[in-house]
Design a protein around this motif. Structure first.
Motif, PDB file in Angstrom:
ATOM      1  N   GLN A  97      -5.076   5.733  -4.415  1.00  0.00           N
ATOM      2  CA  GLN A  97      -5.984   5.956  -5.550  1.00  0.00           C
ATOM      3  C   GLN A  97      -6.921   4.741  -5.649  1.00  0.00           C
ATOM      4  O   GLN A  97      -6.756   3.862  -6.494  1.00  0.00           O
ATOM      5  N   ARG A 106      -3.763   8.840   0.680  1.00  0.00           N
ATOM      6  CA  ARG A 106      -3.665   9.246  -0.717  1.00  0.00           C
ATOM      7  C   ARG A 106      -3.681   8.057  -1.677  1.00  0.00           C
ATOM      8  O   ARG A 106      -3.309   8.174  -2.848  1.00  0.00           O
ATOM      9  N   GLU A 128       0.492   3.986  -2.892  1.00  0.00           N
ATOM     10  CA  GLU A 128       0.157   5.370  -2.551  1.00  0.00           C
ATOM     11  C   GLU A 128       1.169   6.315  -3.184  1.00  0.00           C
ATOM     12  O   GLU A 128       0.797   7.347  -3.764  1.00  0.00           O
ATOM     13  N   GLU A 129       2.425   5.956  -3.107  1.00  0.00           N
ATOM     14  CA  GLU A 129       3.481   6.792  -3.682  1.00  0.00           C
ATOM     15  C   GLU A 129       3.359   6.855  -5.206  1.00  0.00           C
ATOM     16  O   GLU A 129       3.499   7.924  -5.814  1.00  0.00           O
ATOM     17  N   ALA A 130       3.073   5.714  -5.829  1.00  0.00           N
ATOM     18  CA  ALA A 130       2.983   5.651  -7.293  1.00  0.00           C
ATOM     19  C   ALA A 130       1.704   6.287  -7.822  1.00  0.00           C
ATOM     20  O   ALA A 130       1.659   6.749  -8.961  1.00  0.00           O
ATOM     21  N   GLY A 131       0.645   6.286  -7.011  1.00  0.00           N
ATOM     22  CA  GLY A 131      -0.640   6.820  -7.469  1.00  0.00           C
ATOM     23  C   GLY A 131      -1.364   5.904  -8.440  1.00  0.00           C
ATOM     24  O   GLY A 131      -2.295   6.331  -9.130  1.00  0.00           O
ATOM     25  N   THR A 132      -0.963   4.639  -8.498  1.00  0.00           N
ATOM     26  CA  THR A 132      -1.587   3.688  -9.416  1.00  0.00           C
ATOM     27  C   THR A 132      -2.973   3.309  -8.909  1.00  0.00           C
ATOM     28  O   THR A 132      -3.130   2.942  -7.737  1.00  0.00           O
ATOM     29  N   ARG A 178      -8.499  11.025  -3.446  1.00  0.00           N
ATOM     30  CA  ARG A 178      -8.219  10.081  -4.518  1.00  0.00           C
ATOM     31  C   ARG A 178      -9.146   8.870  -4.546  1.00  0.00           C
ATOM     32  O   ARG A 178      -8.933   7.940  -5.317  1.00  0.00           O
ATOM     33  N   TRP A 218       0.827  -1.210   0.000  1.00  0.00           N
ATOM     34  CA  TRP A 218       0.000   0.000   0.000  1.00  0.00           C
ATOM     35  C   TRP A 218       0.859   1.256   0.000  1.00  0.00           C
ATOM     36  O   TRP A 218       0.520   2.243  -0.670  1.00  0.00           O
ATOM     37  N   ALA A 219       1.965   1.232   0.715  1.00  0.00           N
ATOM     38  CA  ALA A 219       2.847   2.404   0.736  1.00  0.00           C
ATOM     39  C   ALA A 219       3.384   2.692  -0.664  1.00  0.00           C
ATOM     40  O   ALA A 219       3.441   3.853  -1.098  1.00  0.00           O
ATOM     41  N   ARG A 220       3.783   1.642  -1.374  1.00  0.00           N
ATOM     42  CA  ARG A 220       4.312   1.822  -2.731  1.00  0.00           C
ATOM     43  C   ARG A 220       3.223   2.308  -3.678  1.00  0.00           C
ATOM     44  O   ARG A 220       3.457   3.189  -4.522  1.00  0.00           O
ATOM     45  N   TYR A 226      -3.206   5.245   4.836  1.00  0.00           N
ATOM     46  CA  TYR A 226      -2.692   5.637   3.518  1.00  0.00           C
ATOM     47  C   TYR A 226      -3.737   6.519   2.821  1.00  0.00           C
ATOM     48  O   TYR A 226      -4.441   6.087   1.913  1.00  0.00           O
TER      49      TYR A 226
END
Length: 297
Positions: free
Chosen positions: A194, A192, A158-162, A217, A154-156, A190
């Protein structure tokens, strides 16, 4: 509205053209490996046991015929949305989905994950390979999305916005971890992410509208929403239509093609008869999906 709803599948292109659209973006389409797809359809054949009502799959056809139908309908972009029901399955599904998307520009390369130690690594591999959207099915997978094994995933994401299409509502079948509470807890960690809430969160529509209003998001997809089939089982309160109208930029067309018990056109008819206006329809049927998946780039 001056545009009439489509009368059948053959009339769908006329409908989106009269709305001034270049086609449709459907965020909830499934293409699965043949033996997995056969098991899914077998489940729906026994629907009276599971749901108490029949579920005749309208498009239980060979893969090439299903692709041709989507092309004739004018669906310009769609995912494959694989999902595992046990450990050790997700990475294989991701590889299959990548191969399916290769050479098919209309297919949004899709992937999935499961709470297992390997998840962070294969999700990273999927992102590096160009995955556009993930699918999570909380009821079928029978896991809590807050499982700590998924924290790095989930952290990855959230960072990627995928985008992540997540089936988390308690319909048409409830599970131990379905409903708004697990997703609300996930978003507290998390905020943010998407997320695209599948089926508008049925039947907990109101609670998932809350999350879409609260989190920038969080989106909603229309899969099976407002159709005759769903309204008989899990009706939507018309009092919440103004909230749905206000979320115009966060609602995305979804259909669940091919495993739906009615025609594709009926999903569009159901959205049309909400009477939320042609601008709302243009946003839902094309603009929001095109923006989310950067199709216009």
């Amino acid at each position: 509205m001056t545009t009439a709803p489509p009368v059948d599948d053959a009339d769908v292109p006329r409908y989106w053209r009269e709305l001034g659209l270049p086609g449709l973006v459907d965020v909830h389409v499934h293409f699965l490996p043949d033996r997995v797809q056969a098991k899914v359809w077998g489940f729906f054949e026994a629907a009276r046991t599971h749901y108490g009502t029949g579920w005749p799959v309208a498009y239980a056809l060979p893969e090439d015929e299903r692709l041709e139908i989507l092309d004739r309908l004018g669906v310009r972009a769609f995912p494959t949305l694989p999902y595992p029901h046990k450990p050790g399955m997700a990475a294989w599904l991701n590889q299959w989905s990548a191969g399916f998307a290769a050479g098919r520009p209309q297919v949004l390369q899709s992937a999935t994950f499961y709470p297992e130690p390997e998840a962070a690594a294969y999700v990273a591999d999927a992102l590096d390979s160009g995955v556009r959207v993930f699918k999570v099915h909380v009821q079928v997978g029978a896991f809590d999305p807050r499982d700590r094994l998924l924290d790095p995933v989930w952290a990855r994401l959230e960072e990627a916005g995928t985008p992540v299409v997540i089936h988390c509502g308690s319909g048409p079948l409830a599970g131990e971890h379905t409903g708004p509470e697990p997703v609300s807890g996930l978003l507290e960690r998390y905020p943010r992410l998407q997320l695209v809430i599948a089926h508008l969160g049925m039947p907990e529509y109101r609670e998932f509208l809350d999350l879409a209003e609260r989190y920038e998001r969080v989106h909603l997809d229309t899969t099976m929403f407002a159709t005759d089939f769903t309204e008989q089982l899990m009706p939507f309160d018309p009092a919440d239509l103004p909230r749905l109208a206000a979320l115009q930029e966060k609602v995305l067309l979804g259909s669940d093609f091919p495993s739906i018990p009615y025609s594709y056109a009926h999903q569009l008819q159901a959205l049309h008869r909400l009477d939320l206006g042609e601008e709302w329809l243009r946003a839902v049927l094309w603009r929001n999906g095109a923006r989310l998946f950067r199709l216009e780039d």
